[in-house]
Design a protein around this motif. Structure first.
Motif, PDB file in Angstrom:
ATOM      1  N   GLY A 170      -3.972  -0.831  -7.643  1.00  0.00           N
ATOM      2  CA  GLY A 170      -4.701  -1.905  -6.962  1.00  0.00           C
ATOM      3  C   GLY A 170      -6.001  -2.234  -7.651  1.00  0.00           C
ATOM      4  O   GLY A 170      -6.343  -3.404  -7.862  1.00  0.00           O
ATOM      5  N   ARG A 191      -6.973  -5.746  -9.532  1.00  0.00           N
ATOM      6  CA  ARG A 191      -8.153  -6.552  -9.169  1.00  0.00           C
ATOM      7  C   ARG A 191      -9.039  -6.809 -10.383  1.00  0.00           C
ATOM      8  O   ARG A 191      -9.565  -7.901 -10.553  1.00  0.00           O
ATOM      9  CB  ARG A 191      -8.925  -5.860  -8.061  1.00  0.00           C
ATOM     10  CG  ARG A 191      -8.233  -5.939  -6.716  1.00  0.00           C
ATOM     11  CD  ARG A 191      -9.035  -5.297  -5.597  1.00  0.00           C
ATOM     12  NE  ARG A 191      -8.244  -5.247  -4.392  1.00  0.00           N
ATOM     13  CZ  ARG A 191      -7.646  -4.152  -3.930  1.00  0.00           C
ATOM     14  NH1 ARG A 191      -7.787  -3.002  -4.558  1.00  0.00           N
ATOM     15  NH2 ARG A 191      -6.917  -4.200  -2.845  1.00  0.00           N
ATOM     16  N   VAL A 239      -5.325 -10.520  -6.934  1.00  0.00           N
ATOM     17  CA  VAL A 239      -5.828 -10.416  -5.563  1.00  0.00           C
ATOM     18  C   VAL A 239      -4.743  -9.787  -4.683  1.00  0.00           C
ATOM     19  O   VAL A 239      -4.280 -10.405  -3.723  1.00  0.00           O
ATOM     20  CB  VAL A 239      -6.283 -11.785  -5.005  1.00  0.00           C
ATOM     21  CG1 VAL A 239      -7.592 -12.224  -5.606  1.00  0.00           C
ATOM     22  CG2 VAL A 239      -5.225 -12.848  -5.223  1.00  0.00           C
ATOM     23  N   PRO A 240      -4.342  -8.554  -4.999  1.00  0.00           N
ATOM     24  CA  PRO A 240      -3.254  -7.936  -4.231  1.00  0.00           C
ATOM     25  C   PRO A 240      -3.714  -7.545  -2.828  1.00  0.00           C
ATOM     26  O   PRO A 240      -4.854  -7.131  -2.627  1.00  0.00           O
ATOM     27  CB  PRO A 240      -2.913  -6.695  -5.055  1.00  0.00           C
ATOM     28  CG  PRO A 240      -4.191  -6.325  -5.719  1.00  0.00           C
ATOM     29  CD  PRO A 240      -4.845  -7.658  -6.039  1.00  0.00           C
ATOM     30  N   THR A 241      -2.810  -7.686  -1.882  1.00  0.00           N
ATOM     31  CA  THR A 241      -3.084  -7.210  -0.525  1.00  0.00           C
ATOM     32  C   THR A 241      -2.825  -5.709  -0.495  1.00  0.00           C
ATOM     33  O   THR A 241      -2.135  -5.166  -1.375  1.00  0.00           O
ATOM     34  CB  THR A 241      -2.155  -7.900   0.492  1.00  0.00           C
ATOM     35  OG1 THR A 241      -0.796  -7.524   0.188  1.00  0.00           O
ATOM     36  CG2 THR A 241      -2.302  -9.413   0.466  1.00  0.00           C
ATOM     37  N   GLU A 242      -3.348  -5.047   0.512  1.00  0.00           N
ATOM     38  CA  GLU A 242      -3.077  -3.609   0.666  1.00  0.00           C
ATOM     39  C   GLU A 242      -1.584  -3.383   0.842  1.00  0.00           C
ATOM     40  O   GLU A 242      -1.034  -2.412   0.339  1.00  0.00           O
ATOM     41  CB  GLU A 242      -3.868  -3.031   1.844  1.00  0.00           C
ATOM     42  CG  GLU A 242      -5.339  -2.844   1.545  1.00  0.00           C
ATOM     43  CD  GLU A 242      -5.612  -1.971   0.314  1.00  0.00           C
ATOM     44  OE1 GLU A 242      -5.001  -0.889   0.178  1.00  0.00           O
ATOM     45  OE2 GLU A 242      -6.438  -2.377  -0.514  1.00  0.00           O
ATOM     46  N   GLU A 243      -0.922  -4.288   1.557  1.00  0.00           N
ATOM     47  CA  GLU A 243       0.521  -4.182   1.768  1.00  0.00           C
ATOM     48  C   GLU A 243       1.271  -4.241   0.429  1.00  0.00           C
ATOM     49  O   GLU A 243       2.191  -3.464   0.182  1.00  0.00           O
ATOM     50  CB  GLU A 243       0.992  -5.310   2.692  1.00  0.00           C
ATOM     51  CG  GLU A 243       2.470  -5.274   2.994  1.00  0.00           C
ATOM     52  CD  GLU A 243       2.912  -6.426   3.900  1.00  0.00           C
ATOM     53  OE1 GLU A 243       4.093  -6.793   3.817  1.00  0.00           O
ATOM     54  OE2 GLU A 243       2.083  -6.945   4.666  1.00  0.00           O
ATOM     55  N   GLU A 244       0.873  -5.163  -0.426  1.00  0.00           N
ATOM     56  CA  GLU A 244       1.517  -5.296  -1.734  1.00  0.00           C
ATOM     57  C   GLU A 244       1.278  -4.055  -2.592  1.00  0.00           C
ATOM     58  O   GLU A 244       2.196  -3.556  -3.246  1.00  0.00           O
ATOM     59  CB  GLU A 244       0.988  -6.543  -2.449  1.00  0.00           C
ATOM     60  CG  GLU A 244       1.657  -6.808  -3.773  1.00  0.00           C
ATOM     61  CD  GLU A 244       1.170  -8.073  -4.442  1.00  0.00           C
ATOM     62  OE1 GLU A 244       1.733  -8.410  -5.499  1.00  0.00           O
ATOM     63  OE2 GLU A 244       0.229  -8.723  -3.935  1.00  0.00           O
ATOM     64  N   ASN A 293       0.580  -1.005  -1.502  1.00  0.00           N
ATOM     65  CA  ASN A 293       1.345   0.084  -0.892  1.00  0.00           C
ATOM     66  C   ASN A 293       2.827  -0.023  -1.224  1.00  0.00           C
ATOM     67  O   ASN A 293       3.486   0.986  -1.490  1.00  0.00           O
ATOM     68  CB  ASN A 293       1.139   0.137   0.618  1.00  0.00           C
ATOM     69  CG  ASN A 293      -0.270   0.567   0.980  1.00  0.00           C
ATOM     70  OD1 ASN A 293      -0.951   1.235   0.216  1.00  0.00           O
ATOM     71  ND2 ASN A 293      -0.716   0.173   2.170  1.00  0.00           N
ATOM     72  N   HIS A 321       3.166 -10.428  -9.319  1.00  0.00           N
ATOM     73  CA  HIS A 321       2.025 -10.784  -8.477  1.00  0.00           C
ATOM     74  C   HIS A 321       1.543 -12.210  -8.763  1.00  0.00           C
ATOM     75  O   HIS A 321       1.280 -12.986  -7.845  1.00  0.00           O
ATOM     76  CB  HIS A 321       0.886  -9.789  -8.692  1.00  0.00           C
ATOM     77  CG  HIS A 321      -0.351 -10.124  -7.929  1.00  0.00           C
ATOM     78  ND1 HIS A 321      -0.449  -9.934  -6.572  1.00  0.00           N
ATOM     79  CD2 HIS A 321      -1.524 -10.679  -8.321  1.00  0.00           C
ATOM     80  CE1 HIS A 321      -1.633 -10.336  -6.166  1.00  0.00           C
ATOM     81  NE2 HIS A 321      -2.302 -10.792  -7.203  1.00  0.00           N
ATOM     82  N   ARG A 336       3.506 -14.935  -7.203  1.00  0.00           N
ATOM     83  CA  ARG A 336       3.294 -15.128  -5.769  1.00  0.00           C
ATOM     84  C   ARG A 336       1.899 -15.613  -5.415  1.00  0.00           C
ATOM     85  O   ARG A 336       1.721 -16.368  -4.483  1.00  0.00           O
ATOM     86  CB  ARG A 336       3.559 -13.828  -5.030  1.00  0.00           C
ATOM     87  CG  ARG A 336       5.038 -13.570  -4.850  1.00  0.00           C
ATOM     88  CD  ARG A 336       5.254 -12.379  -3.993  1.00  0.00           C
ATOM     89  NE  ARG A 336       5.245 -11.244  -4.899  1.00  0.00           N
ATOM     90  CZ  ARG A 336       5.188  -9.995  -4.555  1.00  0.00           C
ATOM     91  NH1 ARG A 336       5.092  -9.680  -3.298  1.00  0.00           N
ATOM     92  NH2 ARG A 336       5.205  -9.042  -5.442  1.00  0.00           N
ATOM     93  N   HIS A 337       0.870 -15.144  -6.143  1.00  0.00           N
ATOM     94  CA  HIS A 337      -0.498 -15.348  -5.664  1.00  0.00           C
ATOM     95  C   HIS A 337      -1.470 -16.042  -6.611  1.00  0.00           C
ATOM     96  O   HIS A 337      -2.522 -16.469  -6.173  1.00  0.00           O
ATOM     97  CB  HIS A 337      -1.134 -13.998  -5.307  1.00  0.00           C
ATOM     98  CG  HIS A 337      -0.352 -13.230  -4.308  1.00  0.00           C
ATOM     99  ND1 HIS A 337      -0.253 -13.598  -2.991  1.00  0.00           N
ATOM    100  CD2 HIS A 337       0.384 -12.106  -4.446  1.00  0.00           C
ATOM    101  CE1 HIS A 337       0.503 -12.726  -2.349  1.00  0.00           C
ATOM    102  NE2 HIS A 337       0.911 -11.819  -3.203  1.00  0.00           N
TER     103      HIS A 337
END
Length: 175
Positions: free
Chosen positions: A58, A62, A67-72, A74, A100, A103-104
């Motif tokens: 993570g 960054r 900008v990964p989410t915690e869910e991504e 994990n 990533h 998607r983002h």
């Protein structure tokens, strides 16, 4: 890869060098982007045989502008752990980054713009005087000694100033 066309190599123009693209997932990366990713990855893999720890994923994403989410994060960590992986190679990292990006998108432009705020003379480096000027302007004045200390902490190559990769590492480094 349906719908993805590879562009042929063109002749090099005197003023504009064509960018070779690397396919990582469905997201084409220029050589410059791959080079930037390698530089960020190498900051974290230094002394680890060209690998990063799965737990660092993570943070490295960054720092590379993701900008990964915690869910991504994990999800990726769980997936890698299920394969009994404790480290990630650069190639594996690029695959995760490409997925990533698909998607983002990325923050790399914002990081570059933030760096440019500090780099007054546009020489590609942040020096003590530039650091003091910007931080004073935003209401967080530093003494010369404090600025030198900040530069020393971020200065990986020991040249007394901060380049873009060192800036990204400093910005993303855990406190």
């Amino acid at each position: 890869m349906a719908g993805t066309k590879k562009k042929g190599k063109g002749k090099k123009a005197a003023s504009a060098k064509p960018q070779k693209r690397h396919m990582a997932g469905e997201y084409p990366l220029t050589e410059e982007q791959v080079s930037e990713l390698k530089k960020v990855f190498s900051v974290f893999s230094k002394g680890k045989g060209g690998q990063i720890k799965v737990e660092q994923l993570g943070q490295v994403m960054r720092c590379a502008g993701g900008v990964p989410t915690e869910e991504e994060i994990n999800h990726n960590v769980t997936e890698l752990s299920s394969l009994e992986k404790t480290t990630i190679s650069f190639q594996e990292f690029m695959e995760i980054i490409a997925e990533h990006r698909n998607r983002h998108g990325f923050l790399d432009q914002e990081l570059k713009e933030a760096f440019e705020v500090f780099d007054d003379d546009h020489d590609g480096y942040i020096e003590t005087t530039e650091l003091i000027r910007v931080l004073t302007a935003i209401g967080d004045p530093l003494t010369d000694k404090e600025a030198d200390e900040l530069i020393r902490e971020a200065d990986l190559n020991g040249d007394g100033k901060i380049n873009y990769i060192e800036f990204v590492g400093m910005t993303c480094k855990p406190k």
